[in-house]
Design an enzyme around this catalytic site. Structure first.
Site, PDB file in Angstrom:
ATOM      1  N   ARG A 167      99.691  55.029  50.279  1.00 13.81           N
ATOM      2  CA  ARG A 167      99.487  56.474  50.101  1.00 13.81           C
ATOM      3  C   ARG A 167      98.903  57.120  51.350  1.00 13.81           C
ATOM      4  O   ARG A 167      99.086  58.309  51.594  1.00 13.81           O
ATOM      5  CB  ARG A 167      98.612  56.751  48.872  1.00 13.81           C
ATOM      6  CG  ARG A 167      99.386  56.649  47.560  1.00 13.81           C
ATOM      7  CD  ARG A 167      98.523  57.077  46.382  1.00 13.81           C
ATOM      8  NE  ARG A 167      97.353  56.243  46.271  1.00 13.81           N
ATOM      9  CZ  ARG A 167      97.208  55.237  45.394  1.00 13.81           C
ATOM     10  NH1 ARG A 167      98.158  54.961  44.544  1.00 13.81           N
ATOM     11  NH2 ARG A 167      96.115  54.532  45.377  1.00 13.81           N
TER      12      ARG A 167
ATOM     13  N   GLU B  90      87.239  45.626  45.036  1.00 13.31           N
ATOM     14  CA  GLU B  90      86.548  45.760  43.753  1.00 13.31           C
ATOM     15  C   GLU B  90      87.276  44.931  42.686  1.00 13.31           C
ATOM     16  O   GLU B  90      86.677  44.156  41.971  1.00 13.31           O
ATOM     17  CB  GLU B  90      86.531  47.223  43.359  1.00 13.31           C
ATOM     18  CG  GLU B  90      85.690  47.520  42.144  1.00 13.31           C
ATOM     19  CD  GLU B  90      85.943  48.956  41.675  1.00 13.31           C
ATOM     20  OE1 GLU B  90      86.763  49.651  42.300  1.00 13.31           O
ATOM     21  OE2 GLU B  90      85.325  49.350  40.683  1.00 13.31           O
TER      22      GLU B  90
END
Lengths: 180, 180
Positions: free
Chosen positions: B65, B102
């Site tokens: 992105r 994460e």
């Protein structure tokens, strides 16, 4: 800049790398185009010229190099940009397609609400080889109701007959490498 | 458009999707920004304003992105665009980094010749969460000799303290979502 002049510039700017990503494949490194701002500008302008006069509702870019050329084009034309992505990257609801490639297979997804039924779109990718990815993208767009006006590429390898995969959809490329 | 006004627009334009891509993760769907040409234009302009006055040699976009926002910014600023990619996508010679995220882990690559030693670059991605990907990108760039002036994001989740991962490198984001 005239197309013929742009082709000359691309021909000297795009390096080829043998045996990448696999033995026997000649890789055309279009990242060289992005690293040259003037050339990137001329390529975007050439794609924009090709789109001019068409009624276009969205520019569709194919993950991931198609994002680079597609986003610049959408920005230039002031049109919505719609990404077609590898699986698992877009949140639901998505439409997914499975397709076969020259070396391997692929899957692509699009948001079901990415276009409205009847929307006219232009698909952008960096390179047209055997056409598997472009064909999958066209089918995906048609499934969610879009009308694909054209698929545009920076580089085309015509010997691999990718444009024959696109059915009624037109293909445009800025530079063609024969005998590759 | 003033940043405060742009934030308001982004806040109403960006939908959130719970439990994507995993249970417990709230996904901010920035593809909504790309689908709205005026908003995409304003976001690109806000990033360009942030860059103005800086001596920049290249805009670096993170796969995938970051390619969309980074390419539009590079086009607007008339600067080279350099992609940092997932492994196996860039031809040799590449520098590779492995990093922990994460939810999972990641690897990124950059062409060793993507920048010249001492080049000043700005890194673009759509979203700053825990900062693992941005940190990996900064380290990769520093390894090949670039000076990272700043990392710019459209969205930041400040509770995840991603900017603390970037060491001496500044972070800029257009909109921050607290409590996410």
């Amino acid at each position: 800049m005239q197309l013929e002049e742009l082709r000359e510039e691309l021909r000297s700017a795009i390096p080829t790398i043998p045996d990448f990503p696999k033995q026997g494949i000649l890789f055309y490194d279009v990242t060289a185009v992005m690293r040259a701002p003037e050339l990137f500008h001329h390529v975007t302008q050439a794609l924009a010229s090709r789109c001019s006069g068409k009624e276009i509702d969205a520019i569709v870019g194919i993950d991931a190099r198609g994002f680079i050329f597609g986003a610049a084009l959408a920005y230039e034309l002031n049109k919505p940009f719609v990404p077609v992505r590898k699986p698992g990257k877009l949140p639901p609801e998505v439409e997914r397609i499975y397709y076969v490639l020259e070396y391997g297979e692929g899957e692509l997804e699009i948001r079901k609400d990415a276009v409205s039924p009847g929307d006219k779109v232009v698909v952008i990718d960096d390179l047209l080889a055997t056409g598997g990815t472009a064909k999958g993208t066209v089918e995906l767009l048609q499934r969610i109701g879009a009308e694909v006006l054209e698929c545009c590429f920076v580089v085309e390898l015509p010997d691999l007959k990718g444009r024959d995969q696109l059915g009624q959809v037109e293909a445009f490329s800025i530079i063609q490498y024969e005998g590759s």
